[in-house]
Motif scaffolding. Structure first.
Motif, PDB file in Angstrom:
ATOM      1  N   ARG A  64       0.826  -1.222   0.000  1.00  0.00           N
ATOM      2  CA  ARG A  64       0.000   0.000   0.000  1.00  0.00           C
ATOM      3  C   ARG A  64       0.852   1.260   0.000  1.00  0.00           C
ATOM      4  O   ARG A  64       0.350   2.345  -0.294  1.00  0.00           O
ATOM      5  CB  ARG A  64      -0.911   0.015   1.225  1.00  0.00           C
ATOM      6  CG  ARG A  64      -1.933  -1.074   1.192  1.00  0.00           C
ATOM      7  CD  ARG A  64      -2.847  -0.975   2.400  1.00  0.00           C
ATOM      8  NE  ARG A  64      -3.182  -2.315   2.820  1.00  0.00           N
ATOM      9  CZ  ARG A  64      -3.404  -2.691   4.044  1.00  0.00           C
ATOM     10  NH1 ARG A  64      -3.343  -1.814   5.025  1.00  0.00           N
ATOM     11  NH2 ARG A  64      -3.708  -3.925   4.329  1.00  0.00           N
ATOM     12  N   GLN A  65       2.112   1.142   0.347  1.00  0.00           N
ATOM     13  CA  GLN A  65       3.005   2.301   0.411  1.00  0.00           C
ATOM     14  C   GLN A  65       3.608   2.660  -0.951  1.00  0.00           C
ATOM     15  O   GLN A  65       4.260   3.684  -1.083  1.00  0.00           O
ATOM     16  CB  GLN A  65       4.138   2.030   1.393  1.00  0.00           C
ATOM     17  CG  GLN A  65       3.693   1.836   2.809  1.00  0.00           C
ATOM     18  CD  GLN A  65       4.867   1.505   3.720  1.00  0.00           C
ATOM     19  OE1 GLN A  65       6.006   1.396   3.268  1.00  0.00           O
ATOM     20  NE2 GLN A  65       4.588   1.346   4.999  1.00  0.00           N
ATOM     21  N   ILE A  66       3.391   1.829  -1.927  1.00  0.00           N
ATOM     22  CA  ILE A  66       4.001   2.047  -3.245  1.00  0.00           C
ATOM     23  C   ILE A  66       3.264   3.163  -3.971  1.00  0.00           C
ATOM     24  O   ILE A  66       2.046   3.145  -4.103  1.00  0.00           O
ATOM     25  CB  ILE A  66       3.957   0.756  -4.084  1.00  0.00           C
ATOM     26  CG1 ILE A  66       4.751  -0.347  -3.392  1.00  0.00           C
ATOM     27  CG2 ILE A  66       4.502   1.009  -5.480  1.00  0.00           C
ATOM     28  CD1 ILE A  66       4.622  -1.693  -4.065  1.00  0.00           C
ATOM     29  N   ASP A  67       4.031   4.147  -4.451  1.00  0.00           N
ATOM     30  CA  ASP A  67       3.483   5.230  -5.258  1.00  0.00           C
ATOM     31  C   ASP A  67       3.499   4.774  -6.723  1.00  0.00           C
ATOM     32  O   ASP A  67       4.547   4.739  -7.370  1.00  0.00           O
ATOM     33  CB  ASP A  67       4.321   6.487  -5.067  1.00  0.00           C
ATOM     34  CG  ASP A  67       3.750   7.689  -5.790  1.00  0.00           C
ATOM     35  OD1 ASP A  67       2.626   7.583  -6.322  1.00  0.00           O
ATOM     36  OD2 ASP A  67       4.426   8.731  -5.810  1.00  0.00           O
ATOM     37  N   ILE A  68       2.342   4.409  -7.214  1.00  0.00           N
ATOM     38  CA  ILE A  68       2.236   3.786  -8.535  1.00  0.00           C
ATOM     39  C   ILE A  68       2.695   4.733  -9.641  1.00  0.00           C
ATOM     40  O   ILE A  68       3.422   4.336 -10.557  1.00  0.00           O
ATOM     41  CB  ILE A  68       0.792   3.311  -8.788  1.00  0.00           C
ATOM     42  CG1 ILE A  68       0.426   2.243  -7.762  1.00  0.00           C
ATOM     43  CG2 ILE A  68       0.635   2.764 -10.193  1.00  0.00           C
ATOM     44  CD1 ILE A  68      -1.040   1.892  -7.745  1.00  0.00           C
ATOM     45  N   GLU A  69       2.306   5.992  -9.550  1.00  0.00           N
ATOM     46  CA  GLU A  69       2.701   6.961 -10.586  1.00  0.00           C
ATOM     47  C   GLU A  69       4.210   7.157 -10.597  1.00  0.00           C
ATOM     48  O   GLU A  69       4.832   7.265 -11.658  1.00  0.00           O
ATOM     49  CB  GLU A  69       2.006   8.310 -10.374  1.00  0.00           C
ATOM     50  CG  GLU A  69       0.518   8.294 -10.658  1.00  0.00           C
ATOM     51  CD  GLU A  69      -0.287   7.783  -9.465  1.00  0.00           C
ATOM     52  OE1 GLU A  69       0.205   7.867  -8.327  1.00  0.00           O
ATOM     53  OE2 GLU A  69      -1.389   7.282  -9.687  1.00  0.00           O
ATOM     54  N   ARG A  70       4.807   7.203  -9.415  1.00  0.00           N
ATOM     55  CA  ARG A  70       6.255   7.411  -9.314  1.00  0.00           C
ATOM     56  C   ARG A  70       7.008   6.204  -9.890  1.00  0.00           C
ATOM     57  O   ARG A  70       8.003   6.357 -10.604  1.00  0.00           O
ATOM     58  CB  ARG A  70       6.622   7.626  -7.839  1.00  0.00           C
ATOM     59  CG  ARG A  70       8.075   7.792  -7.566  1.00  0.00           C
ATOM     60  CD  ARG A  70       8.480   9.250  -7.710  1.00  0.00           C
ATOM     61  NE  ARG A  70       9.833   9.428  -7.242  1.00  0.00           N
ATOM     62  CZ  ARG A  70      10.902   9.349  -8.027  1.00  0.00           C
ATOM     63  NH1 ARG A  70      10.755   9.122  -9.315  1.00  0.00           N
ATOM     64  NH2 ARG A  70      12.104   9.507  -7.538  1.00  0.00           N
ATOM     65  N   VAL A  71       6.513   5.003  -9.586  1.00  0.00           N
ATOM     66  CA  VAL A  71       7.150   3.792 -10.102  1.00  0.00           C
ATOM     67  C   VAL A  71       6.997   3.726 -11.620  1.00  0.00           C
ATOM     68  O   VAL A  71       7.945   3.380 -12.337  1.00  0.00           O
ATOM     69  CB  VAL A  71       6.561   2.538  -9.422  1.00  0.00           C
ATOM     70  CG1 VAL A  71       7.055   1.271 -10.090  1.00  0.00           C
ATOM     71  CG2 VAL A  71       6.918   2.522  -7.950  1.00  0.00           C
ATOM     72  N   SER A  72       5.836   4.088 -12.133  1.00  0.00           N
ATOM     73  CA  SER A  72       5.625   4.089 -13.584  1.00  0.00           C
ATOM     74  C   SER A  72       6.530   5.105 -14.268  1.00  0.00           C
ATOM     75  O   SER A  72       7.096   4.824 -15.333  1.00  0.00           O
ATOM     76  CB  SER A  72       4.168   4.399 -13.904  1.00  0.00           C
ATOM     77  OG  SER A  72       3.337   3.391 -13.416  1.00  0.00           O
ATOM     78  N   ALA A  73       6.686   6.271 -13.652  1.00  0.00           N
ATOM     79  CA  ALA A  73       7.573   7.292 -14.219  1.00  0.00           C
ATOM     80  C   ALA A  73       9.023   6.816 -14.199  1.00  0.00           C
ATOM     81  O   ALA A  73       9.782   7.052 -15.147  1.00  0.00           O
ATOM     82  CB  ALA A  73       7.429   8.599 -13.453  1.00  0.00           C
ATOM     83  N   ALA A  74       9.417   6.138 -13.131  1.00  0.00           N
ATOM     84  CA  ALA A  74      10.781   5.608 -13.039  1.00  0.00           C
ATOM     85  C   ALA A  74      11.027   4.555 -14.121  1.00  0.00           C
ATOM     86  O   ALA A  74      12.062   4.554 -14.785  1.00  0.00           O
ATOM     87  CB  ALA A  74      11.019   5.015 -11.653  1.00  0.00           C
ATOM     88  N   TYR A  75      10.057   3.681 -14.300  1.00  0.00           N
ATOM     89  CA  TYR A  75      10.166   2.645 -15.330  1.00  0.00           C
ATOM     90  C   TYR A  75      10.275   3.276 -16.714  1.00  0.00           C
ATOM     91  O   TYR A  75      11.130   2.895 -17.521  1.00  0.00           O
ATOM     92  CB  TYR A  75       8.964   1.708 -15.259  1.00  0.00           C
ATOM     93  CG  TYR A  75       8.877   0.732 -16.396  1.00  0.00           C
ATOM     94  CD1 TYR A  75       9.738  -0.355 -16.473  1.00  0.00           C
ATOM     95  CD2 TYR A  75       7.950   0.894 -17.411  1.00  0.00           C
ATOM     96  CE1 TYR A  75       9.671  -1.246 -17.527  1.00  0.00           C
ATOM     97  CE2 TYR A  75       7.867   0.006 -18.461  1.00  0.00           C
ATOM     98  CZ  TYR A  75       8.729  -1.063 -18.512  1.00  0.00           C
ATOM     99  OH  TYR A  75       8.665  -1.937 -19.558  1.00  0.00           O
ATOM    100  N   ASP A  76       9.425   4.267 -16.999  1.00  0.00           N
ATOM    101  CA  ASP A  76       9.452   4.931 -18.300  1.00  0.00           C
ATOM    102  C   ASP A  76      10.794   5.618 -18.544  1.00  0.00           C
ATOM    103  O   ASP A  76      11.342   5.557 -19.648  1.00  0.00           O
ATOM    104  CB  ASP A  76       8.316   5.945 -18.405  1.00  0.00           C
ATOM    105  CG  ASP A  76       6.960   5.285 -18.480  1.00  0.00           C
ATOM    106  OD1 ASP A  76       6.893   4.088 -18.827  1.00  0.00           O
ATOM    107  OD2 ASP A  76       5.958   5.965 -18.166  1.00  0.00           O
ATOM    108  N   ALA A  77      11.329   6.266 -17.508  1.00  0.00           N
ATOM    109  CA  ALA A  77      12.612   6.956 -17.662  1.00  0.00           C
ATOM    110  C   ALA A  77      13.739   5.961 -17.933  1.00  0.00           C
ATOM    111  O   ALA A  77      14.600   6.208 -18.785  1.00  0.00           O
ATOM    112  CB  ALA A  77      12.916   7.773 -16.408  1.00  0.00           C
TER     113      ALA A  77
END
Length: 123
Positions: A64-77
């Motif tokens: 529940r602590q995972i920031d989904i948008e941040r992880v997606s942005a990291a993956y995209d970068a």
């Protein structure tokens, strides 16, 4: 975000690191330990974030602590950085490096021959 999706994301980044940077090891964490210095500092932090998110996703309370948008942005970068390092660029770099090596060897050999000739008194 389910653990399987995060695992696929980190596996994709690990695969790109293996193909492009010749990183060894199994999993993204091992590949970062081996060739993490080849990534820019910001992207290294993004890769660490992706690894941490994958580890947290295995625990239901921590997931529940995972920031989904941040992880997606990291993956995209990470994918955006690793993807363009394609075969054409690698071939060009290899050809330039080989040519530079040949030129260096020829210059050093010619210099050695000229030095020996000068030393022996042929000039």
């Amino acid at each position: 975000m389910n653990p399987q999706t995060l695992h696929q994301m980190s596996a994709r980044v690990a695969q790109l690191m293996e193909e492009r940077l010749k990183a060894r090891g199994t999993g993204l964490r091992a590949k970062l330990a081996h060739r993490g210095r080849s990534l820019p500092r910001k992207l290294r932090a993004e890769a660490d974030l992706l690894c941490d998110a994958e580890a947290k996703s295995l625990n239901p309370k921590l997931s529940r602590q995972i920031d989904i948008e941040r992880v997606s942005a990291a993956y995209d970068a990470l994918v955006r950085y690793l993807k363009p390092l394609g075969a054409g660029e690698r071939r060009t770099t290899l050809a330039v490096n080989m040519l530079a090596t040949v030129v260096f060897v020829v210059v050093v050999t010619a210099g050695a021959v000229m030095g020996i000739m000068f030393w022996r008194g042929y000039f």
